[in-house]
Design an enzyme around this catalytic site. Structure first.
Site, PDB file in Angstrom:
ATOM      1  N   CYS A  89       3.685  -4.432   5.265  1.00  0.00           N
ATOM      2  CA  CYS A  89       4.383  -5.293   4.073  1.00  0.00           C
ATOM      3  C   CYS A  89       4.343  -6.553   4.104  1.00  0.00           C
ATOM      4  O   CYS A  89       3.231  -7.361   3.848  1.00  0.00           O
ATOM      5  CB  CYS A  89       5.667  -4.349   3.687  1.00  0.00           C
ATOM      6  N   LYS A 123       8.032  -4.197  13.359  1.00  0.00           N
ATOM      7  CA  LYS A 123       7.570  -5.323  12.071  1.00  0.00           C
ATOM      8  C   LYS A 123       8.079  -6.641  12.392  1.00  0.00           C
ATOM      9  O   LYS A 123       9.286  -6.813  12.677  1.00  0.00           O
ATOM     10  CB  LYS A 123       8.401  -4.783  10.753  1.00  0.00           C
ATOM     11  N   GLU A 156       5.639   2.448   3.859  1.00  0.00           N
ATOM     12  CA  GLU A 156       6.682   1.947   4.477  1.00  0.00           C
ATOM     13  C   GLU A 156       7.975   2.747   4.260  1.00  0.00           C
ATOM     14  O   GLU A 156       8.277   2.982   3.136  1.00  0.00           O
ATOM     15  CB  GLU A 156       6.812   0.425   4.325  1.00  0.00           C
TER      16      GLU A 156
END
Length: 270
Positions: free
Chosen positions: A146, A111, A40
């Protein structure tokens, strides 16, 4: 399927161009793999909040161009980790890009769950709105990033969309590494899916990264696990085992949806 997770370390002394050049070189060296995954926000640093604004780029910017060329040169599917995207609306987003072996952009995931509560992503980035899968010749990829790991409903939605292989790019902090390991394995077991979880290593912006990238099968068995530093983690994964395990232990068919919650402060009877 042969998968490689390139666990990059992000140094505060490197420029974004140096990071792109190094990552591209590593990807080009993975010819013969089927799928390669990066972590990431490796171009800016996931914890370098003050660098995001100046490091933001469009999805056809320098990182995308470098990663497209590297994927094509190696002949691999490439999840190029995530970058700080500046959208046409001016907003910043934490965006993952997936390229096919010709270098064509085949998937883009913004995300959904932003970490930070009142700072970082939560304060500076807009949230994604779409669940994203990518169809490949070796199986369907479901993309997450994440902090998304803490929200199993996203992964259930990915499985409902046909996912067999969950791909997670991350920059998880070292002090919560055991939670990272637990959550990655839990998502594999819950969704009866392969999980490829690539985390950054090293220390940048005073935040030590967990490293510990993982390749996990649908039983929750760790097939390969990285250490804390720069490393390329590779494993041969049998994707057919996903369908076999879902048939052998068909727990997903027993889901009960839309169970009403009791009023706040009131325990359910029974």
């Amino acid at each position: 399927m042969r998968a490689s997770l390139i666990q990059l370390t992000v140094s505060d002394t490197e420029s974004a161009d140096e990071r792109r050049s190094h990552a591209a070189e590593l990807v080009r060296g993975r010819a013969g793999d089927d799928l390669v995954v990066l972590p990431e926000l490796w171009t800016t640093g996931a914890w370098a909040y003050d660098a995001w604004e100046r490091g933001a780029e469009p999805v056809d910017g320098p990182t995308a161009r470098a990663m497209s060329e590297a994927a094509s040169a190696a002949g691999v599917w490439l999840h190029a980790g995530t970058l700080v995207e500046r959208g046409s609306d001016g907003a910043l987003r934490n965006t993952a890009l997936v390229f096919d072996p010709t270098g064509a952009l085949r998937g883009m995931y913004r995300k959904i769950h932003r970490y930070g509560f009142t700072v970082g992503e939560a304060a500076q980035m807009a949230a994604g709105q779409e669940v994203v899968t990518v169809t490949t010749e070796f199986g369907t990829l479901g993309i997450a990033t994440c902090y998304d790991l803490r929200f199993p409903e996203l992964f259930r939605a990915l499985v409902d969309a046909g996912t067999e292989i969950l791909v997670v790019a991350s920059a998880w902090p070292a002090r919560r590494r055991e939670q990272w390991r637990i959550l990655v394995r839990a998502r594999a077991v819950e969704e009866q899916a392969i999980v490829l979880a690539c985390c950054a290593g090293g220390t940048h912006s005073d935040m030590k990264q967990a490293g510990g990238s993982l390749i996990v099968d649908p039983w929750g068995t760790v097939l390969a696990e990285a250490g804390e530093g720069k490393e390329i983690l590779t494993a041969d994964v049998d994707v057919d085992v996903v369908a076999a395990i879902r048939e052998e232990l068909p727990v997903l068919q027993d889901r009960v949806l839309a169970i009403p919650a009791p009023p706040a402060g009131q325990a359910a009877a029974g």
